[in-house]
Design an enzyme around this catalytic site. Structure first.
Site, PDB file in Angstrom:
ATOM      1  N   ASN A   1       0.863  -1.180   0.000  1.00 29.40           N
ATOM      2  CA  ASN A   1       0.000   0.000   0.000  1.00 29.40           C
ATOM      3  C   ASN A   1       0.900   1.230   0.000  1.00 29.40           C
ATOM      4  OD1 ASN A   1      -1.783   2.048   0.457  1.00 29.40           O
ATOM      5  ND2 ASN A   1      -2.440   1.360   2.488  1.00 29.40           N
ATOM      6  N   TRP A   2       1.011   1.835  -1.165  1.00 25.44           N
ATOM      7  CA  TRP A   2       1.935   2.974  -1.291  1.00 25.44           C
ATOM      8  C   TRP A   2       1.371   4.245  -0.650  1.00 25.44           C
ATOM      9  CZ3 TRP A   2       3.935   2.698  -7.119  1.00 25.44           C
ATOM     10  CH2 TRP A   2       4.628   1.501  -7.288  1.00 25.44           C
ATOM     11  N   LYS A   3       0.114   4.209  -0.261  1.00 27.04           N
ATOM     12  CA  LYS A   3      -0.557   5.388   0.310  1.00 27.04           C
ATOM     13  C   LYS A   3      -0.347   6.587  -0.635  1.00 27.04           C
ATOM     14  CE  LYS A   3      -0.285   3.229   4.780  1.00 27.04           C
ATOM     15  NZ  LYS A   3      -0.196   3.331   6.236  1.00 27.04           N
TER      16      LYS A   3
ATOM     17  N   HIS B   1      -9.458   0.979   4.834  1.00 27.81           N
ATOM     18  CA  HIS B   1      -8.203   1.200   5.558  1.00 27.81           C
ATOM     19  C   HIS B   1      -8.471   2.136   6.742  1.00 27.81           C
ATOM     20  CE1 HIS B   1      -4.145   2.489   6.507  1.00 27.81           C
ATOM     21  NE2 HIS B   1      -3.734   1.399   5.884  1.00 27.81           N
TER      22      HIS B   1
ATOM     23  N   GLU C   1      -6.940   4.595   7.808  1.00 27.20           N
ATOM     24  CA  GLU C   1      -6.782   6.022   7.491  1.00 27.20           C
ATOM     25  C   GLU C   1      -8.045   6.563   6.825  1.00 27.20           C
ATOM     26  OE1 GLU C   1      -3.072   5.567   5.390  1.00 27.20           O
ATOM     27  OE2 GLU C   1      -2.127   5.011   7.291  1.00 27.20           O
TER      28      GLU C   1
ATOM     29  N   GLU D   1      -5.179  -4.975  10.518  1.00 25.42           N
ATOM     30  CA  GLU D   1      -4.192  -3.917  10.738  1.00 25.42           C
ATOM     31  C   GLU D   1      -4.503  -3.208  12.049  1.00 25.42           C
ATOM     32  OE1 GLU D   1      -2.244  -2.702   6.720  1.00 25.42           O
ATOM     33  OE2 GLU D   1      -3.870  -1.326   7.176  1.00 25.42           O
TER      34      GLU D   1
ATOM     35  N   GLY E   1       2.532   2.434  10.720  1.00 26.04           N
ATOM     36  CA  GLY E   1       3.456   3.552  10.539  1.00 26.04           C
ATOM     37  C   GLY E   1       4.153   3.976  11.814  1.00 26.04           C
TER      38      GLY E   1
ATOM     39  N   SER F   1       3.641  -2.032  10.335  1.00 30.48           N
ATOM     40  CA  SER F   1       5.087  -2.048  10.580  1.00 30.48           C
ATOM     41  C   SER F   1       5.740  -3.396  10.269  1.00 30.48           C
ATOM     42  CB  SER F   1       5.388  -1.616  12.028  1.00 30.48           C
ATOM     43  OG  SER F   1       4.944  -0.283  12.241  1.00 30.48           O
TER      44      SER F   1
ATOM     45  N   GLY G   1       2.937  -1.093   4.257  1.00 29.61           N
ATOM     46  CA  GLY G   1       2.950   0.341   3.977  1.00 29.61           C
ATOM     47  C   GLY G   1       4.358   0.814   3.671  1.00 29.61           C
ATOM     48  N   GLY G   2       4.991   1.430   4.654  1.00 30.32           N
ATOM     49  CA  GLY G   2       6.300   2.064   4.456  1.00 30.32           C
ATOM     50  C   GLY G   2       7.321   1.195   3.732  1.00 30.32           C
TER      51      GLY G   2
HETATM   52  P1  13P Z   1       3.123   0.457   7.681  1.00 32.65           P
HETATM   53  O1  13P Z   1       3.655  -0.833   7.095  1.00 32.65           O
HETATM   54  O2  13P Z   1       3.839   1.665   7.196  1.00 32.65           O
HETATM   55  O3  13P Z   1       3.023   0.378   9.177  1.00 32.65           O
HETATM   56  O4  13P Z   1       1.612   0.613   7.135  1.00 32.65           O
HETATM   57  C1  13P Z   1       0.752  -0.442   7.221  1.00 32.65           C
HETATM   58  C2  13P Z   1      -0.463  -0.120   6.436  1.00 32.65           C
HETATM   59  O5  13P Z   1      -1.226   0.753   6.798  1.00 32.65           O
HETATM   60  C3  13P Z   1      -0.699  -0.864   5.189  1.00 32.65           C
HETATM   61  O6  13P Z   1      -1.970  -0.638   4.699  1.00 32.65           O
END
Ligand code: 13P
Length: 251
Positions: A9-11, A95, A97, A167, A173, A212, A233-234
């Site tokens: 997930n590149w956000k 998600h 967010e 999640e 994050g 994470s 994510g990251g």
């Molecule tokens: P991180 O891997 O950056 O913690 O993010 C997880 C995430 O929200 C994937 O959708």
């Protein structure tokens, strides 16, 4: 046996230049990875660009979809048919967010899941609790409620075509990952809940862990009985790290 599935997930990250570099890195390593399905979910505006550059053994997904199934006067939205048109096979829905920042309710998330299913795009349905919810003992009821809204609308049989991503919000994050035991406990709870409706569906459904995930914790997380890969994510913004995580999930 469930085939592990890792999605990036590149956000809201990237530019044409940085994406070109990232994809070159992914393409260079993709052949080292086997026994795992891999997808990346760029910002919608770059999906077409990514599809053109990416080795086709890596699939493309989106991070959101409109609740309206057909095109129309919905400024700023993108429909599921548009996602399909660009080659998307997956879409992340619900998600944390989007729930927290954009106010998406369980009911709206369920509608979006239905819209994706009806178009033949696989929803990656995100569920998870906040730290406060975990600490106050309502974690299971929160996750149950997130699942129930979808179950009520589309039914248990549809979960054969849904990927679930657990999640924990406090792990996203933050660099604080759930321990393998904490994650496994919730994954088993989710699978058990589905099993109470259909053991067949529960055995088939892919449940990813997200929050994470890094190359150095992926093996242990993915080694848990009910963890079938990850939503990253990251670390998905770094080709070496993402491919190391995919390897950890694969054969
Ligand atoms: P991180 O891997 O950056 O913690 O993010 C997880 C995430 O929200 C994937 O959708």
């Amino acid at each position: 046996m469930r085939k592990p599935f890792v999605a990036g997930n590149w956000k809201m990250h990237g530019s044409k230049a940085s994406i070109k570099e990232l994809i070159a890195g992914l393409n260079a390593k993709v052949e080292q990875v086997s026994g795992v399905d891999v997808t990346v979910c760029p910002p919608a505006i770059y999906i077409d660009y990514v599809s053109q550059l990416l080795n086709p053994s890596i699939k493309v997904g989106a991070q959101n979809v409109a609740q309206e199934p057909v095109q129309g006067a919905f400024t700023g939205e993108h429909s599921v048919e548009m996602l399909k048109d660009l080659g998307c096979q997956y879409v992340i829905i619900g998600h944390s967010e989007r729930r927290a920042i954009f106010g998406e309710s369980n009911a709206l998330v369920a509608v979006k899941v239905k819209v994706a299913l009806q178009a033949g795009v696989t929803p990656i349905l995100c569920v998870g609790e906040t730290l406060q919810e975990r600490q106050s003992g309502v974690m299971q009821s929160i996750i149950s409620g997130q699942l129930d809204a979808v179950l009520d609308l589309v039914g248990i049989e549809s979960f054969e075509k849904i990927v679930i991503a657990y999640e924990p919000v406090w792990a996203i994050g933050t660099g604080v990952t759930a321990s393998p035991e904490q994650a496994q406990e919730v994954h088993a709870f989710i699978r058990g809940k589905l099993a109470s409706l259909s053991s067949e569906v529960a055995q088939k459904v892919i449940i990813q862990y997200g929050g994470s995930v890094k190359p150095d914790n992926a093996v242990e997380l993915f080694g848990q009985a009910d963890i079938d890969g990850g939503l990253i994510g990251g670390a998905s913004l770094n080709a070496d790290d993402f491919m190391a995580i995919c390897k950890a999930a694969g054969a």
